[in-house]
Design an enzyme around this catalytic site. Structure first.
Site, mmCIF file in Angstrom:
data_model
loop_
_atom_site.group_PDB
_atom_site.id
_atom_site.type_symbol
_atom_site.label_atom_id
_atom_site.label_comp_id
_atom_site.label_asym_id
_atom_site.label_seq_id
_atom_site.Cartn_x
_atom_site.Cartn_y
_atom_site.Cartn_z
ATOM 1 C CG HIS A 17 -1.938 -1.006 1.337
ATOM 2 N ND1 HIS A 17 -2.080 -1.824 2.417
ATOM 3 C CD2 HIS A 17 -2.919 -1.368 0.478
ATOM 4 C CE1 HIS A 17 -3.104 -2.638 2.238
ATOM 5 N NE2 HIS A 17 -3.632 -2.392 1.064
ATOM 6 C CE LYS A 41 -13.039 -6.767 1.835
ATOM 7 N NZ LYS A 41 -11.868 -6.102 1.243
ATOM 8 N NE ARG A 90 -2.742 -7.073 -4.550
ATOM 9 C CZ ARG A 90 -3.519 -7.204 -3.521
ATOM 10 N NH1 ARG A 90 -3.014 -7.487 -2.358
ATOM 11 N NH2 ARG A 90 -4.824 -7.071 -3.646
ATOM 12 C CB SER A 128 -4.203 -6.584 4.523
ATOM 13 O OG SER A 128 -3.860 -5.314 4.045
HETATM 14 P P1 ADP Z 1 -9.769 -3.742 -0.560
HETATM 15 O O1 ADP Z 1 -10.608 -4.113 0.612
HETATM 16 O O2 ADP Z 1 -10.345 -2.660 -1.409
HETATM 17 O O3 ADP Z 1 -9.225 -4.919 -1.351
HETATM 18 P P2 ADP Z 1 -7.081 -3.356 0.328
HETATM 19 O O4 ADP Z 1 -6.686 -2.532 1.489
HETATM 20 O O5 ADP Z 1 -6.820 -4.814 0.384
HETATM 21 O O6 ADP Z 1 -8.558 -3.010 0.113
HETATM 22 O O7 ADP Z 1 -6.418 -2.782 -0.998
HETATM 23 C C1 ADP Z 1 -6.650 -1.480 -1.432
HETATM 24 C C2 ADP Z 1 -5.986 -1.278 -2.775
HETATM 25 O O8 ADP Z 1 -4.591 -1.490 -2.644
HETATM 26 C C3 ADP Z 1 -6.435 -2.226 -3.887
HETATM 27 O O9 ADP Z 1 -6.402 -1.521 -5.112
HETATM 28 C C4 ADP Z 1 -5.386 -3.298 -3.884
HETATM 29 O O10 ADP Z 1 -5.269 -3.901 -5.157
HETATM 30 C C5 ADP Z 1 -4.164 -2.458 -3.567
HETATM 31 N N1 ADP Z 1 -3.101 -3.245 -2.956
HETATM 32 C C6 ADP Z 1 -3.147 -4.024 -1.867
HETATM 33 N N2 ADP Z 1 -1.965 -4.618 -1.622
HETATM 34 C C7 ADP Z 1 -1.126 -4.187 -2.597
HETATM 35 C C8 ADP Z 1 0.232 -4.460 -2.942
HETATM 36 N N3 ADP Z 1 0.961 -5.314 -2.243
HETATM 37 N N4 ADP Z 1 0.730 -3.828 -3.999
HETATM 38 C C9 ADP Z 1 -0.024 -2.979 -4.734
HETATM 39 N N5 ADP Z 1 -1.302 -2.711 -4.500
HETATM 40 C C10 ADP Z 1 -1.857 -3.298 -3.442
#
Ligand code: ADP
Length: 169
Positions: A17, A41, A90, A128
């Site tokens: 992130h 969630k 990703r 996460s």
């Molecule tokens: P959500 O509940 O929307 O999936 P996340 O917090 O998991 O929320 O992710 C938010 C955004 O960050 C999404 O666009 C996800 O693809 C991106 N994201 C999460 N982890 C990574 C990572 N390791 N590298 C790049 N983008 C990421």
């Protein structure tokens, strides 16, 4: 002044992130990291804990602010007068869902563009969910999350050796 919103659950914020946030901060005048209050969630961290962790780890980035939101992202984007939404991509697995989301948001509001950035390769496997799973099983996640997040995880799960000992009992 160009504003972008980076929405997500951030449960908790990871180095992946953070990579996206840093790229957004270079591209836009103002970045709003918006932590979603998603009832669907079951988060490990509360909304306020998640927002505070994002605030802690982005402290040195002058044009990044944090917020939380409920309801439709596109309504929130309009209220914050955002020009764009940024998301991280990703791998192929992210694509289908992100593609759908971007097009729906465009249908709901043509004025807000969705843009995608790829993280550094080292973070393409990171999520996460994976971080929480490794942590729960007593693994070391210090390479995957910023220090304040590591400490917050240790407060939830205990130190790695203690967790492993608990699992062996
Ligand atoms: P959500 O509940 O929307 O999936 P996340 O917090 O998991 O929320 O992710 C938010 C955004 O960050 C999404 O666009 C996800 O693809 C991106 N994201 C999460 N982890 C990574 C990572 N390791 N590298 C790049 N983008 C990421």
């Amino acid at each position: 002044m160009r504003t972008v919103i980076y929405p997500g659950s951030f449960d908790p914020v990871t180095n992946g992130h953070l990579d996206v946030i840093q790229r957004a901060a270079r591209l836009f005048d103002r970045v709003i990291v918006a932590v979603a209050n998603n009832d669907g969630k079951q988060p490990l961290f509360t909304l306020e804990e998640r927002r505070q962790l994002v605030a802690r780890v982005t402290r040195t980035l002058a044009n990044v602010e944090t917020d939380s939101f409920d309801g439709l992202l596109i309504d929130y984007a309009r209220a914050r007068r955002a020009d764009a939404i940024i998301r991280g991509l990703r791998a192929v697995s992210d694509f289908e869902f992100e593609f759908q989301l971007a097009l729906i948001n465009r249908r709901l509001n043509e004025a807000v563009e969705t843009i995608f950035v790829m993280p550094r390769e080292a973070y393409t496997f990171l999520s996460s969910r994976i971080v929480k799973e490794i942590c729960r099983l007593g693994g070391d996640v210090s390479a995957f999350v910023p220090a304040p997040v590591l400490h917050a995880l240790e407060r939830k799960f205990g130190r790695p050796h203690a967790r492993r000992a608990r699992l062996r009992e």
